[in-house]
Motif scaffolding. Structure first.
Motif, PDB file in Angstrom:
ATOM      1  N   ILE A  31      26.012 149.242 148.657  1.00 24.13           N
ATOM      2  CA  ILE A  31      26.289 148.276 147.595  1.00 24.13           C
ATOM      3  C   ILE A  31      25.635 148.737 146.294  1.00 24.13           C
ATOM      4  O   ILE A  31      26.222 148.616 145.211  1.00 24.13           O
ATOM      5  N   ALA A  32      24.440 149.309 146.388  1.00 25.44           N
ATOM      6  CA  ALA A  32      23.788 149.858 145.186  1.00 25.44           C
ATOM      7  C   ALA A  32      24.655 150.948 144.563  1.00 25.44           C
ATOM      8  O   ALA A  32      24.765 151.030 143.333  1.00 25.44           O
ATOM      9  N   GLU A  33      25.286 151.766 145.379  1.00 22.79           N
ATOM     10  CA  GLU A  33      26.190 152.803 144.868  1.00 22.79           C
ATOM     11  C   GLU A  33      27.367 152.172 144.132  1.00 22.79           C
ATOM     12  O   GLU A  33      27.752 152.626 143.054  1.00 22.79           O
ATOM     13  N   HIS A  34      27.944 151.131 144.717  1.00 22.24           N
ATOM     14  CA  HIS A  34      29.049 150.433 144.046  1.00 22.24           C
ATOM     15  C   HIS A  34      28.576 149.856 142.711  1.00 22.24           C
ATOM     16  O   HIS A  34      29.259 149.968 141.694  1.00 22.24           O
ATOM     17  N   LYS A  35      27.416 149.222 142.718  1.00 20.02           N
ATOM     18  CA  LYS A  35      26.911 148.576 141.503  1.00 20.02           C
ATOM     19  C   LYS A  35      26.563 149.586 140.402  1.00 20.02           C
ATOM     20  O   LYS A  35      26.720 149.294 139.227  1.00 20.02           O
ATOM     21  N   SER A  36      26.097 150.771 140.780  1.00 21.71           N
ATOM     22  CA  SER A  36      25.702 151.773 139.781  1.00 21.71           C
ATOM     23  C   SER A  36      26.907 152.483 139.176  1.00 21.71           C
ATOM     24  O   SER A  36      26.770 153.153 138.153  1.00 21.71           O
ATOM     25  N   LYS A  37      28.071 152.351 139.825  1.00 16.52           N
ATOM     26  CA  LYS A  37      29.312 152.975 139.346  1.00 16.52           C
ATOM     27  C   LYS A  37      29.171 154.484 139.183  1.00 16.52           C
ATOM     28  O   LYS A  37      29.775 155.090 138.312  1.00 16.52           O
ATOM     29  N   LEU A  38      28.354 155.094 140.040  1.00 16.23           N
ATOM     30  CA  LEU A  38      28.155 156.543 139.976  1.00 16.23           C
ATOM     31  C   LEU A  38      29.349 157.303 140.546  1.00 16.23           C
ATOM     32  O   LEU A  38      29.567 158.454 140.200  1.00 16.23           O
ATOM     33  N   ILE A  39      30.083 156.665 141.417  1.00 17.87           N
ATOM     34  CA  ILE A  39      31.213 157.313 142.064  1.00 17.87           C
ATOM     35  C   ILE A  39      32.504 156.748 141.477  1.00 17.87           C
ATOM     36  O   ILE A  39      32.704 155.538 141.449  1.00 17.87           O
ATOM     37  N   GLU A  40      33.377 157.642 140.999  1.00 20.66           N
ATOM     38  CA  GLU A  40      34.662 157.172 140.494  1.00 20.66           C
ATOM     39  C   GLU A  40      35.473 156.683 141.684  1.00 20.66           C
ATOM     40  O   GLU A  40      35.719 157.425 142.626  1.00 20.66           O
ATOM     41  N   SER A  41      35.862 155.447 141.636  1.00 22.06           N
ATOM     42  CA  SER A  41      36.548 154.861 142.780  1.00 22.06           C
ATOM     43  C   SER A  41      37.267 153.592 142.348  1.00 22.06           C
ATOM     44  O   SER A  41      37.189 153.163 141.210  1.00 22.06           O
ATOM     45  N   PHE A  42      37.943 152.987 143.311  1.00 21.85           N
ATOM     46  CA  PHE A  42      38.613 151.711 143.100  1.00 21.85           C
ATOM     47  C   PHE A  42      37.628 150.678 142.584  1.00 21.85           C
ATOM     48  O   PHE A  42      37.910 149.951 141.635  1.00 21.85           O
ATOM     49  N   ASP A  47      35.793 147.158 138.516  1.00 22.32           N
ATOM     50  CA  ASP A  47      34.514 146.455 138.397  1.00 22.32           C
ATOM     51  C   ASP A  47      34.278 145.505 139.572  1.00 22.32           C
ATOM     52  O   ASP A  47      33.961 144.327 139.403  1.00 22.32           O
ATOM     53  N   VAL A  48      34.456 146.029 140.773  1.00 23.43           N
ATOM     54  CA  VAL A  48      34.294 145.248 141.997  1.00 23.43           C
ATOM     55  C   VAL A  48      32.925 145.597 142.583  1.00 23.43           C
ATOM     56  O   VAL A  48      32.760 146.640 143.208  1.00 23.43           O
ATOM     57  N   ALA A  49      31.936 144.740 142.343  1.00 25.74           N
ATOM     58  CA  ALA A  49      30.583 145.063 142.795  1.00 25.74           C
ATOM     59  C   ALA A  49      29.794 143.848 143.277  1.00 25.74           C
ATOM     60  O   ALA A  49      28.598 143.941 143.509  1.00 25.74           O
ATOM     61  N   ARG A  50      30.440 142.711 143.445  1.00 29.47           N
ATOM     62  CA  ARG A  50      29.755 141.498 143.915  1.00 29.47           C
ATOM     63  C   ARG A  50      29.928 141.411 145.431  1.00 29.47           C
ATOM     64  O   ARG A  50      31.040 141.271 145.926  1.00 29.47           O
ATOM     65  N   LEU A  51      28.831 141.530 146.163  1.00 29.37           N
ATOM     66  CA  LEU A  51      28.879 141.431 147.620  1.00 29.37           C
ATOM     67  C   LEU A  51      29.055 139.960 148.000  1.00 29.37           C
ATOM     68  O   LEU A  51      28.143 139.159 147.809  1.00 29.37           O
ATOM     69  N   VAL A  52      30.233 139.615 148.515  1.00 31.93           N
ATOM     70  CA  VAL A  52      30.509 138.207 148.812  1.00 31.93           C
ATOM     71  C   VAL A  52      30.568 137.903 150.310  1.00 31.93           C
ATOM     72  O   VAL A  52      30.568 136.743 150.709  1.00 31.93           O
ATOM     73  N   TYR A  53      30.610 138.969 151.141  1.00 31.21           N
ATOM     74  CA  TYR A  53      30.721 138.742 152.583  1.00 31.21           C
ATOM     75  C   TYR A  53      30.343 140.019 153.320  1.00 31.21           C
ATOM     76  O   TYR A  53      30.642 141.122 152.846  1.00 31.21           O
ATOM     77  N   PHE A  54      29.685 139.874 154.471  1.00 31.92           N
ATOM     78  CA  PHE A  54      29.470 141.026 155.339  1.00 31.92           C
ATOM     79  C   PHE A  54      29.274 140.580 156.772  1.00 31.92           C
ATOM     80  O   PHE A  54      28.914 139.435 157.039  1.00 31.92           O
ATOM     81  N   GLU A  55      29.557 141.487 157.692  1.00 36.94           N
ATOM     82  CA  GLU A  55      29.368 141.281 159.121  1.00 36.94           C
ATOM     83  C   GLU A  55      28.608 142.472 159.676  1.00 36.94           C
ATOM     84  O   GLU A  55      28.752 143.581 159.160  1.00 36.94           O
ATOM     85  N   GLN A  56      27.839 142.267 160.749  1.00 33.69           N
ATOM     86  CA  GLN A  56      27.085 143.338 161.397  1.00 33.69           C
ATOM     87  C   GLN A  56      27.721 143.708 162.728  1.00 33.69           C
ATOM     88  O   GLN A  56      28.228 142.838 163.438  1.00 33.69           O
ATOM     89  N   PHE A  57      27.631 144.996 163.063  1.00 29.79           N
ATOM     90  CA  PHE A  57      28.140 145.499 164.334  1.00 29.79           C
ATOM     91  C   PHE A  57      27.134 146.477 164.922  1.00 29.79           C
ATOM     92  O   PHE A  57      26.415 147.149 164.189  1.00 29.79           O
ATOM     93  N   ASP A  58      27.128 146.579 166.253  1.00 26.88           N
ATOM     94  CA  ASP A  58      26.214 147.487 166.934  1.00 26.88           C
ATOM     95  C   ASP A  58      26.772 148.896 167.083  1.00 26.88           C
ATOM     96  O   ASP A  58      26.041 149.814 167.424  1.00 26.88           O
ATOM     97  N   ASP A  59      28.083 149.048 166.894  1.00 28.74           N
ATOM     98  CA  ASP A  59      28.659 150.375 167.053  1.00 28.74           C
ATOM     99  C   ASP A  59      29.726 150.625 165.992  1.00 28.74           C
ATOM    100  O   ASP A  59      30.377 149.696 165.519  1.00 28.74           O
ATOM    101  N   PRO A  60      29.897 151.884 165.613  1.00 27.62           N
ATOM    102  CA  PRO A  60      30.821 152.202 164.517  1.00 27.62           C
ATOM    103  C   PRO A  60      32.282 151.928 164.859  1.00 27.62           C
ATOM    104  O   PRO A  60      33.053 151.543 163.980  1.00 27.62           O
ATOM    105  N   GLU A  61      32.657 152.090 166.111  1.00 26.71           N
ATOM    106  CA  GLU A  61      34.065 151.880 166.478  1.00 26.71           C
ATOM    107  C   GLU A  61      34.519 150.457 166.194  1.00 26.71           C
ATOM    108  O   GLU A  61      35.583 150.236 165.616  1.00 26.71           O
ATOM    109  N   ASN A  62      33.695 149.479 166.604  1.00 31.65           N
ATOM    110  CA  ASN A  62      34.071 148.079 166.363  1.00 31.65           C
ATOM    111  C   ASN A  62      34.042 147.739 164.880  1.00 31.65           C
ATOM    112  O   ASN A  62      34.872 146.963 164.400  1.00 31.65           O
TER     113      ASN A  62
END
Length: 100
Positions: A31-42, A47-62
């Motif tokens: 999220i810090a990377e998104h907020k700093s706008k260091l990477i040219e991206s969508f 200007d999409v940098a407000r974290l409004v939702y997240f979920e946690q998972f124990d494994d990358p596949e899920n």
């Protein structure tokens, strides 16, 4: 070494604005990377940098499956998901990262 945690997250440009869905194993750093706008991206372009939702998972596949599923959802479902836990679309970044 402890268990890794993976996150699926939704960023918004503003309340009711443009949405971005991503997956990471380091939510604070990503999220810090998104907020700093260091990477040219969508997120930088729209200007999409407000974290409004997240979920946690124990494994990358899920986490990746959930990210792909959410990306296919229609906008109304995504908005409902956000508003169930974050009705004011508050930026959750400072809650997880601590004070600036």
């Amino acid at each position: 070494m402890g268990e890794r945690i993976y996150y699926v997250y939704i960023l918004a440009s503003k309340i009711g604005g443009t949405l971005y869905i991503g997956v990471t194993n380091d939510l604070i750093r990503r999220i810090a990377e998104h907020k700093s706008k260091l990477i040219e991206s969508f997120t930088e372009k729209y200007d999409v940098a407000r974290l409004v939702y997240f979920e946690q998972f124990d494994d990358p596949e899920n986490a990746i499956k959930r990210e792909k599923r959410l990306k296919k959802w229609n906008r109304a479902w995504k908005v409902r998901l956000i508003e169930q836990q974050n009705p004011n679309w508050d930026d959750l970044y400072h809650e997880i990262a601590g004070p600036p």
